[in-house]
Write a protein that holds these residues in place. Structure first.
Motif, PDB file in Angstrom:
ATOM      1  N   LYS A 150      -3.546   8.746  -7.282  1.00  0.00           N
ATOM      2  CA  LYS A 150      -2.792   8.409  -6.090  1.00  0.00           C
ATOM      3  C   LYS A 150      -1.832   9.527  -5.734  1.00  0.00           C
ATOM      4  CE  LYS A 150      -2.158   3.418  -5.735  1.00  0.00           C
ATOM      5  NZ  LYS A 150      -1.159   2.378  -6.023  1.00  0.00           N
ATOM      6  N   ASP A 151      -1.169  10.063  -6.728  1.00  0.00           N
ATOM      7  CA  ASP A 151      -0.150  11.062  -6.469  1.00  0.00           C
ATOM      8  C   ASP A 151      -0.684  12.467  -6.702  1.00  0.00           C
ATOM      9  OD1 ASP A 151       1.835   9.178  -5.793  1.00  0.00           O
ATOM     10  OD2 ASP A 151       2.067   8.709  -7.901  1.00  0.00           O
ATOM     11  N   THR A 152      -1.675  12.795  -5.918  1.00  0.00           N
ATOM     12  CA  THR A 152      -2.293  14.102  -6.063  1.00  0.00           C
ATOM     13  C   THR A 152      -1.373  15.172  -5.499  1.00  0.00           C
ATOM     14  OG1 THR A 152      -3.370  13.775  -3.957  1.00  0.00           O
ATOM     15  CG2 THR A 152      -4.632  13.213  -5.913  1.00  0.00           C
ATOM     16  N   LYS A 153      -1.598  16.366  -5.919  1.00  0.00           N
ATOM     17  CA  LYS A 153      -0.759  17.467  -5.469  1.00  0.00           C
ATOM     18  C   LYS A 153      -0.796  17.635  -3.947  1.00  0.00           C
ATOM     19  CE  LYS A 153       0.316  22.224  -6.414  1.00  0.00           C
ATOM     20  NZ  LYS A 153      -0.448  23.471  -6.220  1.00  0.00           N
ATOM     21  N   PRO A 154      -1.968  17.621  -3.322  1.00  0.00           N
ATOM     22  CA  PRO A 154      -1.980  17.740  -1.856  1.00  0.00           C
ATOM     23  C   PRO A 154      -1.145  16.654  -1.187  1.00  0.00           C
ATOM     24  CG  PRO A 154      -4.205  17.957  -2.710  1.00  0.00           C
ATOM     25  CD  PRO A 154      -3.324  17.591  -3.875  1.00  0.00           C
TER      26      PRO A 154
ATOM     27  N   LYS B 248       1.480   4.882  12.964  1.00  0.00           N
ATOM     28  CA  LYS B 248       0.795   6.135  12.659  1.00  0.00           C
ATOM     29  C   LYS B 248       0.570   6.236  11.159  1.00  0.00           C
ATOM     30  CE  LYS B 248       2.082   8.326  16.709  1.00  0.00           C
ATOM     31  NZ  LYS B 248       1.490   9.291  17.580  1.00  0.00           N
ATOM     32  N   ILE B 249      -0.540   6.855  10.845  1.00  0.00           N
ATOM     33  CA  ILE B 249      -0.891   7.029   9.438  1.00  0.00           C
ATOM     34  C   ILE B 249      -1.305   8.475   9.211  1.00  0.00           C
ATOM     35  CG2 ILE B 249      -2.749   6.535   7.778  1.00  0.00           C
ATOM     36  CD1 ILE B 249      -2.587   3.603   8.858  1.00  0.00           C
ATOM     37  N   VAL B 250      -0.796   9.048   8.134  1.00  0.00           N
ATOM     38  CA  VAL B 250      -1.257  10.375   7.738  1.00  0.00           C
ATOM     39  C   VAL B 250      -2.036  10.214   6.432  1.00  0.00           C
ATOM     40  CG1 VAL B 250      -0.606  12.737   7.103  1.00  0.00           C
ATOM     41  CG2 VAL B 250       0.726  11.505   8.832  1.00  0.00           C
ATOM     42  N   GLU B 251      -3.296  10.579   6.505  1.00  0.00           N
ATOM     43  CA  GLU B 251      -4.170  10.486   5.350  1.00  0.00           C
ATOM     44  C   GLU B 251      -4.390  11.886   4.782  1.00  0.00           C
ATOM     45  OE1 GLU B 251      -4.887   7.484   3.619  1.00  0.00           O
ATOM     46  OE2 GLU B 251      -6.895   8.327   3.515  1.00  0.00           O
ATOM     47  N   VAL B 252      -4.141  12.037   3.494  1.00  0.00           N
ATOM     48  CA  VAL B 252      -4.371  13.339   2.864  1.00  0.00           C
ATOM     49  C   VAL B 252      -5.636  13.220   2.029  1.00  0.00           C
ATOM     50  CG1 VAL B 252      -3.387  15.148   1.428  1.00  0.00           C
ATOM     51  CG2 VAL B 252      -1.877  13.623   2.724  1.00  0.00           C
ATOM     52  N   ARG B 253      -6.591  14.080   2.310  1.00  0.00           N
ATOM     53  CA  ARG B 253      -7.858  13.971   1.608  1.00  0.00           C
ATOM     54  C   ARG B 253      -8.154  15.204   0.762  1.00  0.00           C
ATOM     55  NH1 ARG B 253     -12.032  11.626   6.128  1.00  0.00           N
ATOM     56  NH2 ARG B 253     -10.989   9.624   6.499  1.00  0.00           N
ATOM     57  N   GLY B 254      -8.498  14.948  -0.485  1.00  0.00           N
ATOM     58  CA  GLY B 254      -8.979  16.024  -1.339  1.00  0.00           C
ATOM     59  C   GLY B 254     -10.361  16.433  -0.854  1.00  0.00           C
ATOM     60  N   CYS B 255     -10.589  17.745  -0.764  1.00  0.00           N
ATOM     61  CA  CYS B 255     -11.821  18.232  -0.132  1.00  0.00           C
ATOM     62  C   CYS B 255     -13.076  17.834  -0.900  1.00  0.00           C
ATOM     63  CB  CYS B 255     -11.760  19.748   0.012  1.00  0.00           C
ATOM     64  SG  CYS B 255     -10.539  20.246   1.224  1.00  0.00           S
ATOM     65  N   TYR B 256     -12.992  17.838  -2.205  1.00  0.00           N
ATOM     66  CA  TYR B 256     -14.203  17.525  -2.967  1.00  0.00           C
ATOM     67  C   TYR B 256     -14.549  16.038  -2.882  1.00  0.00           C
ATOM     68  CZ  TYR B 256     -17.713  17.052  -6.494  1.00  0.00           C
ATOM     69  OH  TYR B 256     -18.894  16.756  -7.119  1.00  0.00           O
ATOM     70  N   TRP B 257     -13.641  15.192  -3.287  1.00  0.00           N
ATOM     71  CA  TRP B 257     -13.939  13.761  -3.387  1.00  0.00           C
ATOM     72  C   TRP B 257     -14.172  13.088  -2.050  1.00  0.00           C
ATOM     73  CZ3 TRP B 257     -15.987  11.906  -7.414  1.00  0.00           C
ATOM     74  CH2 TRP B 257     -15.703  12.491  -8.655  1.00  0.00           C
ATOM     75  N   HIS B 258     -13.627  13.678  -1.018  1.00  0.00           N
ATOM     76  CA  HIS B 258     -13.845  13.087   0.304  1.00  0.00           C
ATOM     77  C   HIS B 258     -14.868  13.885   1.109  1.00  0.00           C
ATOM     78  CE1 HIS B 258     -10.698  10.018  -0.107  1.00  0.00           C
ATOM     79  NE2 HIS B 258     -10.122  10.913  -0.881  1.00  0.00           N
TER      80      HIS B 258
END
Ligand SMILES: [Zn+2]
Length: 129
Positions: A7-11, A46-56
């Motif tokens: 959940k608390d990824t660096k990005p 409003k929602i800001v979604e942060v996505r890891g490039c690999y898993w998403h």
């Protein structure tokens, strides 16, 4: 595959810090919303979604993503059914959120290399009613 989704990824932390610095107060991972979105700014829906490039699977949306590409090369599962499900789930959640009136900005991990550009996008997104 030994990587664990966190959940608390660096990005995500980078984007949280950024939004904090702009003075917005948001809620995290609201469980009552589809997909428990990362940053939820209620007053303007409003929602800001942060996505890891690999898993998403950023590579599937944007063939120029090098972040996902380097890992996809060494992992055959990238183009397989598990990743299909990740992509489907993301899209389903996005649709559900938009259907009930939320606006969603997706920030990809690889975009964080240019924090100034991300800041501009996020700021424009959040400040618009
Ligand atoms: Zn990417």
């Amino acid at each position: 595959m030994s990587r664990i989704r966190s959940k608390d990824t660096k990005p995500e932390m980078l984007v949280r810090r950024l939004v904090n610095s702009m003075g917005y107060r948001y809620r995290l991972h609201r469980k009552d919303l589809p997909g428990k979105p990362d940053l939820v700014y209620g007053p303007r829906r409003k929602i800001v979604e942060v996505r890891g490039c690999y898993w998403h699977a950023h590579l599937r949306y944007d063939p120029t993503c090098w972040e996902a590409r380097s890992e996809a090369k060494s992992n055959k599962g990238y183009w397989g059914p598990k990743m299909d499900r990740n992509v489907e789930r993301d899209q389903k959640n996005l649709t559900l959120l938009e259907q009930v009136g939320w606006q969603v900005l997706v920030v990809w991990e690889c975009e964080l290399r240019d924090m100034a550009a991300v800041k501009e996008r996020v700021s424009a997104f959040l400040s618009n009613p």
